[in-house]
Scaffold this motif. Structure first.
Motif, PDB file in Angstrom:
ATOM      1  N   TYR A 174     -35.600  69.703  -7.558  1.00 46.15           N
ATOM      2  CA  TYR A 174     -34.309  69.741  -6.881  1.00 46.15           C
ATOM      3  C   TYR A 174     -33.519  68.510  -7.284  1.00 46.15           C
ATOM      4  CZ  TYR A 174     -36.831  73.124  -4.021  1.00 46.15           C
ATOM      5  OH  TYR A 174     -37.577  74.193  -3.597  1.00 46.15           O
ATOM      6  N   TRP A 175     -32.354  68.746  -7.865  1.00 46.80           N
ATOM      7  CA  TRP A 175     -31.500  67.658  -8.340  1.00 46.80           C
ATOM      8  C   TRP A 175     -30.246  67.561  -7.471  1.00 46.80           C
ATOM      9  CZ3 TRP A 175     -32.616  64.358 -12.357  1.00 46.80           C
ATOM     10  CH2 TRP A 175     -33.677  64.719 -13.202  1.00 46.80           C
ATOM     11  N   GLY A 176     -29.789  66.340  -7.293  1.00 51.16           N
ATOM     12  CA  GLY A 176     -28.509  66.144  -6.637  1.00 51.16           C
ATOM     13  C   GLY A 176     -27.382  66.257  -7.643  1.00 51.16           C
ATOM     14  N   GLN A 177     -26.175  66.069  -7.132  1.00 45.66           N
ATOM     15  CA  GLN A 177     -24.989  66.234  -7.977  1.00 45.66           C
ATOM     16  C   GLN A 177     -24.616  64.944  -8.704  1.00 45.66           C
ATOM     17  OE1 GLN A 177     -24.883  65.510  -4.813  1.00 45.66           O
ATOM     18  NE2 GLN A 177     -23.407  63.832  -4.760  1.00 45.66           N
ATOM     19  N   GLY A 178     -25.220  63.853  -8.325  1.00 48.48           N
ATOM     20  CA  GLY A 178     -24.984  62.573  -8.985  1.00 48.48           C
ATOM     21  C   GLY A 178     -23.937  61.726  -8.297  1.00 48.48           C
ATOM     22  N   THR A 179     -24.036  60.428  -8.489  1.00 48.01           N
ATOM     23  CA  THR A 179     -23.046  59.487  -7.976  1.00 48.01           C
ATOM     24  C   THR A 179     -22.759  58.463  -9.075  1.00 48.01           C
ATOM     25  OG1 THR A 179     -22.490  58.000  -6.129  1.00 48.01           O
ATOM     26  CG2 THR A 179     -24.777  57.962  -6.885  1.00 48.01           C
ATOM     27  N   TYR A 228     -32.793  59.088 -11.793  1.00 48.18           N
ATOM     28  CA  TYR A 228     -32.443  59.156 -13.206  1.00 48.18           C
ATOM     29  C   TYR A 228     -30.987  58.716 -13.345  1.00 48.18           C
ATOM     30  CZ  TYR A 228     -36.599  61.880 -14.434  1.00 48.18           C
ATOM     31  OH  TYR A 228     -37.886  62.286 -14.666  1.00 48.18           O
ATOM     32  N   ARG A 229     -30.598  58.423 -14.567  1.00 46.71           N
ATOM     33  CA  ARG A 229     -29.199  58.103 -14.809  1.00 46.71           C
ATOM     34  C   ARG A 229     -28.774  58.628 -16.179  1.00 46.71           C
ATOM     35  NH1 ARG A 229     -29.573  51.472 -15.442  1.00 46.71           N
ATOM     36  NH2 ARG A 229     -30.663  51.438 -17.463  1.00 46.71           N
ATOM     37  N   GLN A 230     -27.487  58.865 -16.307  1.00 49.81           N
ATOM     38  CA  GLN A 230     -26.942  59.352 -17.570  1.00 49.81           C
ATOM     39  C   GLN A 230     -25.631  58.645 -17.844  1.00 49.81           C
ATOM     40  OE1 GLN A 230     -26.517  63.623 -17.895  1.00 49.81           O
ATOM     41  NE2 GLN A 230     -26.519  63.492 -20.121  1.00 49.81           N
ATOM     42  N   ALA A 231     -25.626  57.870 -18.913  1.00 50.56           N
ATOM     43  CA  ALA A 231     -24.418  57.171 -19.346  1.00 50.56           C
ATOM     44  C   ALA A 231     -23.620  58.084 -20.267  1.00 50.56           C
ATOM     45  CB  ALA A 231     -24.789  55.880 -20.063  1.00 50.56           C
ATOM     46  N   TYR A 281     -28.684  60.131 -10.649  1.00 47.89           N
ATOM     47  CA  TYR A 281     -29.138  61.376 -10.048  1.00 47.89           C
ATOM     48  C   TYR A 281     -30.465  61.176  -9.325  1.00 47.89           C
ATOM     49  CZ  TYR A 281     -25.808  63.573 -13.258  1.00 47.89           C
ATOM     50  OH  TYR A 281     -24.675  63.944 -13.947  1.00 47.89           O
ATOM     51  N   CYS A 282     -30.623  61.915  -8.258  1.00 51.35           N
ATOM     52  CA  CYS A 282     -31.874  61.924  -7.506  1.00 51.35           C
ATOM     53  C   CYS A 282     -32.601  63.233  -7.777  1.00 51.35           C
ATOM     54  CB  CYS A 282     -31.561  61.788  -6.018  1.00 51.35           C
ATOM     55  SG  CYS A 282     -32.997  61.799  -4.946  1.00 51.35           S
ATOM     56  N   LEU A 283     -33.906  63.118  -7.936  1.00 53.81           N
ATOM     57  CA  LEU A 283     -34.758  64.299  -8.128  1.00 53.81           C
ATOM     58  C   LEU A 283     -35.813  64.329  -7.038  1.00 53.81           C
ATOM     59  CD1 LEU A 283     -36.176  66.607  -9.715  1.00 53.81           C
ATOM     60  CD2 LEU A 283     -37.368  64.812 -11.002  1.00 53.81           C
ATOM     61  N   VAL A 302     -30.271  68.109  -2.089  1.00 51.13           N
ATOM     62  CA  VAL A 302     -30.446  66.676  -2.302  1.00 51.13           C
ATOM     63  C   VAL A 302     -29.069  66.104  -2.593  1.00 51.13           C
ATOM     64  CG1 VAL A 302     -31.504  64.917  -3.749  1.00 51.13           C
ATOM     65  CG2 VAL A 302     -32.784  66.974  -3.167  1.00 51.13           C
ATOM     66  N   VAL A 303     -28.673  65.084  -1.854  1.00 50.60           N
ATOM     67  CA  VAL A 303     -27.319  64.541  -1.978  1.00 50.60           C
ATOM     68  C   VAL A 303     -27.378  63.032  -2.169  1.00 50.60           C
ATOM     69  CG1 VAL A 303     -25.062  64.291  -0.899  1.00 50.60           C
ATOM     70  CG2 VAL A 303     -26.396  66.387  -0.527  1.00 50.60           C
ATOM     71  N   GLU A 304     -26.786  62.570  -3.265  1.00 45.91           N
ATOM     72  CA  GLU A 304     -26.712  61.140  -3.526  1.00 45.91           C
ATOM     73  C   GLU A 304     -25.397  60.575  -2.976  1.00 45.91           C
ATOM     74  OE1 GLU A 304     -28.387  63.057  -7.375  1.00 45.91           O
ATOM     75  OE2 GLU A 304     -26.760  63.399  -5.939  1.00 45.91           O
ATOM     76  N   SER A 305     -25.430  59.307  -2.633  1.00 44.86           N
ATOM     77  CA  SER A 305     -24.219  58.612  -2.203  1.00 44.86           C
ATOM     78  C   SER A 305     -24.395  57.122  -2.461  1.00 44.86           C
ATOM     79  CB  SER A 305     -23.942  58.865  -0.718  1.00 44.86           C
ATOM     80  OG  SER A 305     -25.009  58.387   0.078  1.00 44.86           O
ATOM     81  N   GLY A 306     -23.280  56.389  -2.358  1.00 43.59           N
ATOM     82  CA  GLY A 306     -23.334  54.936  -2.458  1.00 43.59           C
ATOM     83  C   GLY A 306     -22.841  54.359  -3.766  1.00 43.59           C
TER      84      GLY A 306
END
Length: 114
Positions: A103-108, A37-40, A94-96, A4-8
């Protein structure tokens, strides 16, 4: 192995918009649901929203009315359209993808700042 890959992500001014993409390595219809999801910095990861296999969506109160999740099954991609962005939306997103396994992506990174 599912990927799973995030972008943008990027830098945007308050009040601006961004669209994040989450591309999966297999059909997104194979997942029960997909979520953002998001993490500040210094905070725990928090749920942003979910799109289910039947296209039903749910959102956290903090983003309701500003963020929209959609999907393109042909492209195996889920999107997070973010409008009226605020500085407090700054986070790694992050995308799940959830089937019997998560399955988690690496985050953007999304940064909202003037």
């Amino acid at each position: 192995q599912v990927h799973v890959v995030e972008s943008g992500g990027g830098l945007v001014q308050p009040g601006g918009s961004l669209r994040l993409s989450c591309a999966a390595s297999e059909s997104i219809l194979s997942f029960y649901f997909m979520a953002w999801y998001r993490q500040a910095p210094g905070k725990q990861r928090e749920w942003v929203g979910t799109i289910e296999r039947n296209d039903n969506t749910n959102y956290a109160d903090s983003v309701k009315g500003r963020f929209t999740i959609s999907r393109d099954n042909a492209k195996n991609t889920v999107y997070l359209q973010m409008n009226s962005l605020k500085p407090e939306d700054t986070a790694v997103y992050y995308c799940l993808a959830r089937s019997s396994t998560e399955y988690w992506g690496q985050g953007t990174q999304v940064t909202v700042s003037s």
